[in-house]
Enzyme design. Structure first.
Site: not given
Length: 283
Positions: A112, A233, A263
């Site tokens: 991320s 996601d 995610h």
């Protein structure tokens, strides 16, 4: 753990002090000839998010784990609201860790926001990175003209308002949504690390991330990249992986986890993610 006493340029701490502050650990094959593998977590988690991934690599790699300064496992007094207003300060931390550990070159796995931190670090110091493996990466989360990041600005402001008004309720709603798969253990783990964060820090960092737009620098990346994307996601639509593949400057490949949702595949599906990372490292 040893570290050099080189000045940590932006924060004023020595390199060894930074290693202590950010709970830096080196595990696995700690012999110097073993290649270094840096695992960097995303917002809402800490280095424990990699616990199920580490066993797959500890025989062959010198694994570096650390906590982002915003993580709940780091003393919140170390979070400087003036300094961490952009992702560049996190890049400073990452490069300072490599310097303190005397790591000249490494493989980097970023989840991320850490995927974007890795991209910025590789632009600043390309020789330090052999390859970037980017999990759930997004250069911009907000939609724009001819760009689908997944979120409208109004939606994000609603999320921020929910975080501010009742952080506990927000975590309880967001954690299962982010995990995205029916893996209660992963939801519990993500909730735990979110609750460990001070709510004002979570909100501040979330604003920093959602206000970031790194689309303009992607072409400066010369390091080979692997984009890892799950089948679904909530934070990163598949079009973003396509955008990254088209715009990253280095040799870039995409790995789709067809049977994995969410995610946080390192929490919810480590047995599916680990072989993809291994294949990416050896390719």
């Amino acid at each position: 753990m040893g570290g050099s006493n080189s000045n940590w340029s932006s924060g004023g701490a020595t390199g060894s002090k930074l290693l202590e502050m950010l709970n830096v650990r080196v595990v696995g094959n700690v012999d110097r000839p073993a290649p270094a593998l840096v695992l960097s977590h995303g917002i809402g988690t800490d280095q424990s998010a990699w616990n199920r991934i580490v066993p797959y690599f500890e025989r062959d790699y010198r694994i570096v784990l650390y906590d982002l300064v915003c993580a709940g496992s780091v003393n919140p007094d170390h979070f400087d609201f003036r300094r961490y207003v952009t992702l560049d300060a996190y890049v400073d931390d990452l490069l300072a860790i490599l310097d303190a550990l005397r790591i000249d070159r490494c493989f980097f796995v970023g989840h991320s926001v850490s995927a974007m931190i890795g991209i910025l670090a590789a632009i600043r110091r390309p020789d330090a990175f052999l390859k970037l493996i980017l999990i759930g990466a997004s250069p911009r989360f907000l939609n724009d003209e001819n760009y689908h990041g997944g979120f409208e600005e109004g939606e994000i402001e609603t999320v921020f308002a929910a975080m501010e008004s009742n952080y506990e309720a927000w975590v309880r709603g967001f954690a299962p949504l982010a995990v995205g798969a029916d893996v209660p253990e992963a939801v519990r783990e993500f909730s735990r690390t979110l609750f460990n964060m001070r709510p004002d820090i979570t909100l501040f960092v979330s604003r920093t991330v959602f206000n970031s737009d790194l689309r303009g620098v992607l072409g400066l990346v010369r390091v080979p990249c692997v984009i890892v994307q799950t089948a679904k996601d909530v934070s990163v639509p598949p079009s973003v992986a396509g955008y990254l593949k088209a715009h990253l400057g280095g040799r870039t490949t995409t790995e789709l986890l067809h049977h994995t949702e969410g995610h946080l595949p390192h929490l919810s599906a480590p047995a599916a993610l680990a072989p993809v990372i291994r294949r990416s490292l050896s390719r």
